[in-house]
Design a protein around this motif. Structure first.
Motif, PDB file in Angstrom:
ATOM      1  N   CYS A  83     -16.275 -25.357  -5.321  1.00 42.51           N
ATOM      2  CA  CYS A  83     -16.960 -24.272  -4.615  1.00 42.51           C
ATOM      3  C   CYS A  83     -16.531 -22.886  -5.093  1.00 42.51           C
ATOM      4  O   CYS A  83     -17.081 -21.878  -4.633  1.00 42.51           O
ATOM      5  CB  CYS A  83     -16.737 -24.413  -3.111  1.00 42.51           C
ATOM      6  N   ALA A  84     -15.567 -22.835  -6.012  1.00 43.18           N
ATOM      7  CA  ALA A  84     -15.230 -21.555  -6.631  1.00 43.18           C
ATOM      8  C   ALA A  84     -16.357 -21.098  -7.559  1.00 43.18           C
ATOM      9  O   ALA A  84     -16.352 -19.956  -8.027  1.00 43.18           O
ATOM     10  CB  ALA A  84     -13.916 -21.662  -7.397  1.00 43.18           C
ATOM     11  N   ARG A  85     -17.316 -21.985  -7.825  1.00 45.36           N
ATOM     12  CA  ARG A  85     -18.494 -21.646  -8.626  1.00 45.36           C
ATOM     13  C   ARG A  85     -19.706 -21.524  -7.694  1.00 45.36           C
ATOM     14  O   ARG A  85     -19.754 -22.166  -6.651  1.00 45.36           O
ATOM     15  CB  ARG A  85     -18.741 -22.722  -9.684  1.00 45.36           C
ATOM     16  N   PRO A  86     -20.688 -20.722  -8.077  1.00 48.17           N
ATOM     17  CA  PRO A  86     -21.850 -20.545  -7.209  1.00 48.17           C
ATOM     18  C   PRO A  86     -22.509 -21.883  -6.869  1.00 48.17           C
ATOM     19  O   PRO A  86     -22.669 -22.750  -7.732  1.00 48.17           O
ATOM     20  CB  PRO A  86     -22.787 -19.669  -8.052  1.00 48.17           C
ATOM     21  N   HIS A  87     -22.891 -22.032  -5.607  1.00 49.92           N
ATOM     22  CA  HIS A  87     -23.476 -23.290  -5.176  1.00 49.92           C
ATOM     23  C   HIS A  87     -24.380 -23.064  -3.971  1.00 49.92           C
ATOM     24  O   HIS A  87     -24.223 -22.097  -3.223  1.00 49.92           O
ATOM     25  CB  HIS A  87     -22.385 -24.308  -4.828  1.00 49.92           C
ATOM     26  N   TYR A  88     -25.327 -23.980  -3.812  1.00 52.21           N
ATOM     27  CA  TYR A  88     -26.266 -23.922  -2.687  1.00 52.21           C
ATOM     28  C   TYR A  88     -26.601 -25.355  -2.285  1.00 52.21           C
ATOM     29  O   TYR A  88     -26.854 -26.206  -3.135  1.00 52.21           O
ATOM     30  CB  TYR A  88     -27.546 -23.189  -3.102  1.00 52.21           C
ATOM     31  N   TYR A  89     -26.568 -25.611  -0.988  1.00 54.62           N
ATOM     32  CA  TYR A  89     -27.042 -26.906  -0.513  1.00 54.62           C
ATOM     33  C   TYR A  89     -27.727 -26.729   0.836  1.00 54.62           C
ATOM     34  O   TYR A  89     -27.374 -25.847   1.624  1.00 54.62           O
ATOM     35  CB  TYR A  89     -25.941 -27.960  -0.447  1.00 54.62           C
ATOM     36  N   GLN A  90     -28.740 -27.572   1.067  1.00 54.98           N
ATOM     37  CA  GLN A  90     -29.526 -27.490   2.295  1.00 54.98           C
ATOM     38  C   GLN A  90     -29.870 -28.881   2.788  1.00 54.98           C
ATOM     39  O   GLN A  90     -30.198 -29.772   2.006  1.00 54.98           O
ATOM     40  CB  GLN A  90     -30.804 -26.684   2.078  1.00 54.98           C
ATOM     41  N   ALA A  91     -29.799 -29.030   4.108  1.00 55.70           N
ATOM     42  CA  ALA A  91     -30.118 -30.317   4.739  1.00 55.70           C
ATOM     43  C   ALA A  91     -31.615 -30.500   4.858  1.00 55.70           C
ATOM     44  O   ALA A  91     -32.378 -29.542   4.991  1.00 55.70           O
ATOM     45  CB  ALA A  91     -29.482 -30.374   6.121  1.00 55.70           C
ATOM     46  N   MET A  92     -32.029 -31.744   4.786  1.00 55.11           N
ATOM     47  CA  MET A  92     -33.350 -32.144   5.235  1.00 55.11           C
ATOM     48  C   MET A  92     -33.184 -32.712   6.658  1.00 55.11           C
ATOM     49  O   MET A  92     -32.109 -33.212   7.000  1.00 55.11           O
ATOM     50  CB  MET A  92     -33.949 -33.207   4.313  1.00 55.11           C
ATOM     51  N   ASP A  93     -34.211 -32.606   7.463  1.00 50.70           N
ATOM     52  CA  ASP A  93     -34.101 -33.128   8.841  1.00 50.70           C
ATOM     53  C   ASP A  93     -33.576 -34.561   8.837  1.00 50.70           C
ATOM     54  O   ASP A  93     -34.018 -35.399   8.051  1.00 50.70           O
ATOM     55  CB  ASP A  93     -35.465 -33.097   9.530  1.00 50.70           C
ATOM     56  N   GLY A  94     -32.615 -34.828   9.723  1.00 47.68           N
ATOM     57  CA  GLY A  94     -32.064 -36.175   9.838  1.00 47.68           C
ATOM     58  C   GLY A  94     -30.827 -36.419   8.990  1.00 47.68           C
ATOM     59  O   GLY A  94     -30.331 -37.546   8.927  1.00 47.68           O
ATOM     60  N   LEU A  95     -30.300 -35.359   8.365  1.00 46.22           N
ATOM     61  CA  LEU A  95     -29.106 -35.533   7.529  1.00 46.22           C
ATOM     62  C   LEU A  95     -27.869 -35.807   8.384  1.00 46.22           C
ATOM     63  O   LEU A  95     -27.618 -35.126   9.381  1.00 46.22           O
ATOM     64  CB  LEU A  95     -28.872 -34.278   6.689  1.00 46.22           C
ATOM     65  N   GLU A  96     -27.102 -36.796   7.959  1.00 47.76           N
ATOM     66  CA  GLU A  96     -25.766 -37.060   8.507  1.00 47.76           C
ATOM     67  C   GLU A  96     -24.810 -37.210   7.341  1.00 47.76           C
ATOM     68  O   GLU A  96     -25.064 -37.992   6.422  1.00 47.76           O
ATOM     69  CB  GLU A  96     -25.749 -38.345   9.349  1.00 47.76           C
ATOM     70  N   PHE A  97     -23.706 -36.466   7.352  1.00 43.59           N
ATOM     71  CA  PHE A  97     -22.736 -36.591   6.270  1.00 43.59           C
ATOM     72  C   PHE A  97     -21.331 -36.281   6.769  1.00 43.59           C
ATOM     73  O   PHE A  97     -21.155 -35.595   7.786  1.00 43.59           O
ATOM     74  CB  PHE A  97     -23.103 -35.693   5.084  1.00 43.59           C
ATOM     75  N   VAL A  98     -20.361 -36.821   6.061  1.00 47.41           N
ATOM     76  CA  VAL A  98     -18.960 -36.481   6.296  1.00 47.41           C
ATOM     77  C   VAL A  98     -18.464 -35.731   5.074  1.00 47.41           C
ATOM     78  O   VAL A  98     -18.953 -35.945   3.962  1.00 47.41           O
ATOM     79  CB  VAL A  98     -18.090 -37.733   6.565  1.00 47.41           C
ATOM     80  N   TYR A  99     -17.499 -34.848   5.283  1.00 49.25           N
ATOM     81  CA  TYR A  99     -17.064 -34.022   4.161  1.00 49.25           C
ATOM     82  C   TYR A  99     -15.599 -33.624   4.305  1.00 49.25           C
ATOM     83  O   TYR A  99     -15.020 -33.677   5.398  1.00 49.25           O
ATOM     84  CB  TYR A  99     -17.923 -32.753   4.069  1.00 49.25           C
ATOM     85  N   ILE A 100     -15.034 -33.228   3.191  1.00 46.34           N
ATOM     86  CA  ILE A 100     -13.703 -32.640   3.167  1.00 46.34           C
ATOM     87  C   ILE A 100     -13.688 -31.514   2.152  1.00 46.34           C
ATOM     88  O   ILE A 100     -14.200 -31.657   1.039  1.00 46.34           O
ATOM     89  CB  ILE A 100     -12.604 -33.687   2.832  1.00 46.34           C
ATOM     90  N   HIS A 101     -13.147 -30.373   2.547  1.00 42.95           N
ATOM     91  CA  HIS A 101     -12.781 -29.311   1.622  1.00 42.95           C
ATOM     92  C   HIS A 101     -11.275 -29.433   1.390  1.00 42.95           C
ATOM     93  O   HIS A 101     -10.512 -29.635   2.353  1.00 42.95           O
ATOM     94  CB  HIS A 101     -13.073 -27.932   2.225  1.00 42.95           C
ATOM     95  N   PHE A 102     -10.839 -29.295   0.142  1.00 42.36           N
ATOM     96  CA  PHE A 102      -9.415 -29.400  -0.134  1.00 42.36           C
ATOM     97  C   PHE A 102      -9.049 -28.546  -1.344  1.00 42.36           C
ATOM     98  O   PHE A 102      -9.909 -28.086  -2.096  1.00 42.36           O
ATOM     99  CB  PHE A 102      -9.001 -30.856  -0.365  1.00 42.36           C
ATOM    100  N   ASP A 103      -7.748 -28.370  -1.530  1.00 37.52           N
ATOM    101  CA  ASP A 103      -7.257 -27.528  -2.615  1.00 37.52           C
ATOM    102  C   ASP A 103      -5.827 -27.967  -2.924  1.00 37.52           C
ATOM    103  O   ASP A 103      -5.339 -28.962  -2.398  1.00 37.52           O
ATOM    104  CB  ASP A 103      -7.292 -26.052  -2.199  1.00 37.52           C
ATOM    105  N   GLY A 104      -5.154 -27.199  -3.786  1.00 37.42           N
ATOM    106  CA  GLY A 104      -3.740 -27.424  -4.046  1.00 37.42           C
ATOM    107  C   GLY A 104      -3.429 -28.111  -5.349  1.00 37.42           C
ATOM    108  O   GLY A 104      -4.293 -28.730  -5.976  1.00 37.42           O
ATOM    109  N   SER A 105      -2.174 -27.999  -5.762  1.00 36.92           N
ATOM    110  CA  SER A 105      -1.652 -28.618  -6.969  1.00 36.92           C
ATOM    111  C   SER A 105      -2.633 -28.394  -8.117  1.00 36.92           C
ATOM    112  O   SER A 105      -3.081 -27.274  -8.348  1.00 36.92           O
ATOM    113  CB  SER A 105      -1.385 -30.104  -6.716  1.00 36.92           C
ATOM    114  N   ASN A 106      -2.977 -29.446  -8.853  1.00 33.50           N
ATOM    115  CA  ASN A 106      -3.934 -29.327  -9.966  1.00 33.50           C
ATOM    116  C   ASN A 106      -5.291 -29.929  -9.587  1.00 33.50           C
ATOM    117  O   ASN A 106      -5.988 -30.491 -10.423  1.00 33.50           O
ATOM    118  CB  ASN A 106      -3.383 -30.005 -11.218  1.00 33.50           C
ATOM    119  N   SER A 107      -5.662 -29.775  -8.320  1.00 32.74           N
ATOM    120  CA  SER A 107      -6.894 -30.401  -7.828  1.00 32.74           C
ATOM    121  C   SER A 107      -8.138 -29.900  -8.557  1.00 32.74           C
ATOM    122  O   SER A 107      -9.057 -30.684  -8.825  1.00 32.74           O
ATOM    123  CB  SER A 107      -7.042 -30.173  -6.322  1.00 32.74           C
TER     124      SER A 107
END
Length: 278
Positions: A83-107
């Motif tokens: 996400c340090a680079r430009p990005h765009y995302y959009q849901a369509m109706d009925g979207l279900e998702f799980v997510y994690i944002h993370f960082d650190g070390s050499n990730s």
């Protein structure tokens, strides 16, 4: 905690984490995680956001635009974004998702490697495991779970491991690479050529070299050199063989070649290494 993002339904949940200085310096660490149920009003457009993102689509469709690519991630897909680079995302109706944002070390470097291998839309045999890992993490915090920095880092490390493993249709190629590695180890004292290794893998020299480096991080010839170095280190530490004898044992015709290798790779001679290792 409940999300207040537009288009995110009330039953959604998310958690935010502020890492300690120690975690920033030494570990992988989560910054956000969540389980979202969305309408088509949910979207995110950023030019820069420091953490990485892994999202698993449980139902519906997520439209993504990233690094010149446009795609729709559907049920069972994994999306990986730096996400340090430009990005765009959009849901369509009925979207279900799980997510994690993370960082650190050499990730970022690791994810850059995974993106190079697979791109931002990942479809392989580990996707369900990735989804379960993130889902269970969200559940853990929803149930007021507490874990230390090491456990959090290991959770993310496991996620990266699952993401980096190859697809089922590549397992035959992976076995070919493993076969050549075993050959190198068992013939370390012999002359080994690139053409010989490619023949063992039943691949062209060009494609074999590319696949080998992709898997090991080294060219085939560099891997041979490192294997000879590793064998020489063991012989220096565990036997009384002379440097000349060891050089011949690991495939060199003179001790000078082994001495030069040690100086180049380790910064000291074989005799100096022997003193350190004993």
């Amino acid at each position: 905690m409940k999300s207040v993002d537009t288009g995110v339904l009330a039953r959604s949940i998310c958690f935010s984490f502020t890492p300690s200085d120690t975690a920033r310096q030494l570990y992988f660490y989560p910054t956000w995680c969540g389980h979202y149920f969305c309408t088509g009003r949910y979207f995110m457009r950023r030019d820069y956001f420091p953490p990485l993102l892994v999202a698993y689509i449980r139902e519906g469709t997520l439209h993504v635009e990233y690094e010149g690519e446009t795609f729709d991630a559907k049920k069972g897909d994994v999306v990986l974004l730096d996400c340090a680079r430009p990005h765009y995302y959009q849901a369509m109706d009925g979207l279900e998702f799980v997510y994690i944002h993370f960082d650190g070390s050499n990730s970022h470097e690791i994810c850059g490697h995974i993106l190079k291998l697979f791109g931002p839309l990942i479809r392989n045999q580990n996707n369900a495991l990735v989804g379960n890992l993130i889902y269970n993490m969200v559940k853990f915090y929803e149930q007021d779970g507490v874990e230390n920095m090491f456990d959090s880092s290991m959770r993310i490390y496991k996620l990266l491991q699952l993401l980096s493993e190859r697809e089922l249709h590549n397992q035959k190629e992976d076995t070919s690479i493993e076969k050549t590695i075993r050959y190198i180890r068992s013939h370390v004292g012999d002359k080994i050529t690139l053409e010989e290794l490619a023949d063992i893998a039943n691949l062209s020299t060009y494609y074999f070299s590319h696949r080998f480096k992709e898997e090991t991080g080294l060219s085939p010839i560099d891997y041979v050199i490192n294997t000879r170095l590793d064998r020489a280190k063991i012989l220096l530490a565990r036997t009384s063989m002379t440097v000349e004898e060891i050089a011949y044992e690991v495939g060199y015709q003179s001790s000078n070649s082994l001495i030069n290798l040690f100086n180049q790779k380790l910064g000291f001679s074989p005799k100096e290494y022997r003193k350190l290792a004993k």
